[in-house]
Design a protein around this motif. Structure first.
Motif, PDB file in Angstrom:
ATOM      1  N   GLN A 148       0.812  -1.215   0.000  1.00  0.00           N
ATOM      2  CA  GLN A 148       0.000   0.000   0.000  1.00  0.00           C
ATOM      3  C   GLN A 148       0.848   1.269   0.000  1.00  0.00           C
ATOM      4  O   GLN A 148       0.317   2.359  -0.178  1.00  0.00           O
ATOM      5  N   VAL A 149       2.146   1.119   0.214  1.00  0.00           N
ATOM      6  CA  VAL A 149       3.045   2.280   0.286  1.00  0.00           C
ATOM      7  C   VAL A 149       3.506   2.682  -1.113  1.00  0.00           C
ATOM      8  O   VAL A 149       4.089   1.878  -1.839  1.00  0.00           O
ATOM      9  N   ALA A 150       3.253   3.949  -1.476  1.00  0.00           N
ATOM     10  CA  ALA A 150       3.734   4.466  -2.758  1.00  0.00           C
ATOM     11  C   ALA A 150       5.128   5.065  -2.604  1.00  0.00           C
ATOM     12  O   ALA A 150       5.982   4.908  -3.468  1.00  0.00           O
ATOM     13  N   ASP A 151       5.357   5.763  -1.478  1.00  0.00           N
ATOM     14  CA  ASP A 151       6.661   6.378  -1.225  1.00  0.00           C
ATOM     15  C   ASP A 151       6.698   6.832   0.227  1.00  0.00           C
ATOM     16  O   ASP A 151       5.655   7.027   0.852  1.00  0.00           O
ATOM     17  N   ILE A 152       7.895   6.982   0.763  1.00  0.00           N
ATOM     18  CA  ILE A 152       8.070   7.512   2.118  1.00  0.00           C
ATOM     19  C   ILE A 152       9.131   8.602   2.060  1.00  0.00           C
ATOM     20  O   ILE A 152      10.247   8.374   1.597  1.00  0.00           O
ATOM     21  N   GLU A 153       8.766   9.793   2.516  1.00  0.00           N
ATOM     22  CA  GLU A 153       9.693  10.917   2.543  1.00  0.00           C
ATOM     23  C   GLU A 153      10.370  10.973   3.909  1.00  0.00           C
ATOM     24  O   GLU A 153       9.703  10.995   4.942  1.00  0.00           O
ATOM     25  N   PHE A 154      11.703  11.015   3.899  1.00  0.00           N
ATOM     26  CA  PHE A 154      12.483  11.087   5.123  1.00  0.00           C
ATOM     27  C   PHE A 154      12.706  12.560   5.486  1.00  0.00           C
ATOM     28  O   PHE A 154      13.250  13.314   4.687  1.00  0.00           O
ATOM     29  N   LEU A 155      12.299  12.948   6.676  1.00  0.00           N
ATOM     30  CA  LEU A 155      12.513  14.297   7.173  1.00  0.00           C
ATOM     31  C   LEU A 155      13.470  14.237   8.358  1.00  0.00           C
ATOM     32  O   LEU A 155      13.702  13.160   8.925  1.00  0.00           O
ATOM     33  N   THR A 156      14.028  15.373   8.737  1.00  0.00           N
ATOM     34  CA  THR A 156      14.950  15.379   9.869  1.00  0.00           C
ATOM     35  C   THR A 156      14.222  15.128  11.185  1.00  0.00           C
ATOM     36  O   THR A 156      14.857  14.786  12.182  1.00  0.00           O
ATOM     37  N   ASP A 157      12.905  15.315  11.191  1.00  0.00           N
ATOM     38  CA  ASP A 157      12.144  15.114  12.426  1.00  0.00           C
ATOM     39  C   ASP A 157      10.901  14.264  12.205  1.00  0.00           C
ATOM     40  O   ASP A 157       9.889  14.434  12.874  1.00  0.00           O
ATOM     41  N   GLY A 158      10.976  13.337  11.243  1.00  0.00           N
ATOM     42  CA  GLY A 158       9.834  12.471  11.035  1.00  0.00           C
ATOM     43  C   GLY A 158       9.792  11.835   9.661  1.00  0.00           C
ATOM     44  O   GLY A 158      10.793  11.804   8.932  1.00  0.00           O
ATOM     45  N   PHE A 159       8.608  11.341   9.318  1.00  0.00           N
ATOM     46  CA  PHE A 159       8.395  10.652   8.043  1.00  0.00           C
ATOM     47  C   PHE A 159       7.022  11.018   7.501  1.00  0.00           C
ATOM     48  O   PHE A 159       6.082  11.230   8.266  1.00  0.00           O
ATOM     49  N   GLN A 160       6.916  11.067   6.185  1.00  0.00           N
ATOM     50  CA  GLN A 160       5.614  11.236   5.552  1.00  0.00           C
ATOM     51  C   GLN A 160       5.402  10.069   4.601  1.00  0.00           C
ATOM     52  O   GLN A 160       6.196   9.854   3.679  1.00  0.00           O
ATOM     53  N   VAL A 161       4.346   9.314   4.838  1.00  0.00           N
ATOM     54  CA  VAL A 161       4.060   8.111   4.068  1.00  0.00           C
ATOM     55  C   VAL A 161       2.992   8.408   3.027  1.00  0.00           C
ATOM     56  O   VAL A 161       1.860   8.764   3.373  1.00  0.00           O
ATOM     57  N   PRO A 204      -5.090  10.003   1.545  1.00  0.00           N
ATOM     58  CA  PRO A 204      -4.133  11.069   1.872  1.00  0.00           C
ATOM     59  C   PRO A 204      -2.863  10.503   2.508  1.00  0.00           C
ATOM     60  O   PRO A 204      -2.875   9.410   3.074  1.00  0.00           O
ATOM     61  N   PRO A 205      -1.764  11.245   2.440  1.00  0.00           N
ATOM     62  CA  PRO A 205      -0.516  10.795   3.077  1.00  0.00           C
ATOM     63  C   PRO A 205      -0.626  10.837   4.587  1.00  0.00           C
ATOM     64  O   PRO A 205      -1.453  11.557   5.143  1.00  0.00           O
ATOM     65  N   ARG A 206       0.215  10.062   5.260  1.00  0.00           N
ATOM     66  CA  ARG A 206       0.269  10.031   6.716  1.00  0.00           C
ATOM     67  C   ARG A 206       1.572  10.697   7.154  1.00  0.00           C
ATOM     68  O   ARG A 206       2.642  10.385   6.617  1.00  0.00           O
ATOM     69  N   THR A 207       1.478  11.593   8.128  1.00  0.00           N
ATOM     70  CA  THR A 207       2.659  12.316   8.605  1.00  0.00           C
ATOM     71  C   THR A 207       2.924  11.975  10.061  1.00  0.00           C
ATOM     72  O   THR A 207       2.008  12.027  10.894  1.00  0.00           O
ATOM     73  N   PHE A 208       4.179  11.630  10.365  1.00  0.00           N
ATOM     74  CA  PHE A 208       4.566  11.247  11.721  1.00  0.00           C
ATOM     75  C   PHE A 208       5.763  12.092  12.162  1.00  0.00           C
ATOM     76  O   PHE A 208       6.792  12.121  11.486  1.00  0.00           O
ATOM     77  N   ALA A 209       5.614  12.794  13.277  1.00  0.00           N
ATOM     78  CA  ALA A 209       6.705  13.591  13.842  1.00  0.00           C
ATOM     79  C   ALA A 209       7.438  12.766  14.881  1.00  0.00           C
ATOM     80  O   ALA A 209       6.800  12.080  15.700  1.00  0.00           O
ATOM     81  N   VAL A 210       8.765  12.822  14.864  1.00  0.00           N
ATOM     82  CA  VAL A 210       9.587  12.023  15.769  1.00  0.00           C
ATOM     83  C   VAL A 210      10.450  12.962  16.613  1.00  0.00           C
ATOM     84  O   VAL A 210      11.170  13.798  16.075  1.00  0.00           O
ATOM     85  N   SER A 211      10.371  12.815  17.930  1.00  0.00           N
ATOM     86  CA  SER A 211      11.135  13.692  18.824  1.00  0.00           C
ATOM     87  C   SER A 211      12.626  13.398  18.781  1.00  0.00           C
ATOM     88  O   SER A 211      13.454  14.313  18.724  1.00  0.00           O
ATOM     89  N   ASN A 212      12.984  12.115  18.808  1.00  0.00           N
ATOM     90  CA  ASN A 212      14.397  11.715  18.797  1.00  0.00           C
ATOM     91  C   ASN A 212      14.601  10.639  17.731  1.00  0.00           C
ATOM     92  O   ASN A 212      14.595   9.438  18.038  1.00  0.00           O
TER      93      ASN A 212
END
Length: 214
Positions: free
Chosen positions: A170-183, A189-197
């Motif tokens: 089901q995953v089309a792409d995952i964007e790597f961010l410095t503080d999380g991921f966007q699936v 719609p895309p899913r956005t996850f913020a990561v503290s550490n």
């Protein structure tokens, strides 16, 4: 025989000359998307840690692989140690704690958009009319806090408010961010996850999983 060996070595060398620059450019692109120029040193440091973690997972080519190819050794974690209940016979390979699922939602406040004209209709009373309209204000909000888990079957979020399981198909792409991921999903719609550490090893395993299922 000598010509065959030379041909195989030449192919292996060509593969490495293309593959290594590709990996470097891919990580540079992933790290810089959605990041301000002022954050470039932070991106570089995070990327270096991910590359180091990824390199540790790369194993030496074996005899049963084509010349010039590399294999990745995925860590297999004990799901009971993390309180995770696997689906079917899937294997748990990475866990990222302290994650917040973000959604673009209404704040509950309203605001007028556009122009309007004030018309007097009685002493001390005025009526406003015009081309404006009232719209809800929206902003990014954390809707659930929990953790991300990677298995050989799916990308999983376990939160205090809601859980979500996205299979690799089901995953089309995952964007790597410095503080999380966007699936980005193939549907919806895309899913956005913020990561503290952010854990570089988690990101490295995720990247290798995308290579494997892609």
């Amino acid at each position: 025989m000598v010509d065959a060996i030379a041909w195989v070595l030449a192919l292996g060398t060509m593969f490495l000359m293309v593959y290594i620059p590709y990996r470097i450019l891919r990580w540079m692109w992933r790290g810089l998307r959605g990041t301000h120029v002022a954050d470039a040193p932070k991106v570089a440091t995070y990327q270096d840690k991910i590359d180091a973690a990824r390199q540790e997972l790369i194993t030496v080519p074996s005899d049963d692989l084509k010349e010039g190819t590399m294999a990745a050794s995925m860590p297999v974690l004990d799901p009971t140690h993390y309180g995770y209940r696997p689906v079917a016979k899937e294997s748990l390979v990475a866990v990222q704690d302290d994650v917040t699922k973000m959604e673009f939602k209404s704040t509950g406040n309203f605001g007028a958009v556009g122009g309007s004209v004030s018309i007097p209709i009685a002493k001390g009373v005025r009526f406003r009319v015009g081309g404006g309209n009232v719209k809800r204000h929206k902003e990014w909000q954390g809707t659930s806090h929990g953790r991300l888990l990677l298995t050989d079957k799916a990308f999983v979020f376990e939160g205090d408010q809601k859980n979500e399981r996205i299979t690799w198909g089901q995953v089309a792409d995952i964007e790597f961010l410095t503080d999380g991921f966007q699936v980005a999903k193939r549907t919806g719609p895309p899913r956005t996850f913020a990561v503290s550490n952010p854990d570089p090893k988690f990101a490295a395993v995720l990247d290798l999983m995308l290579d494997r299922v892609g």
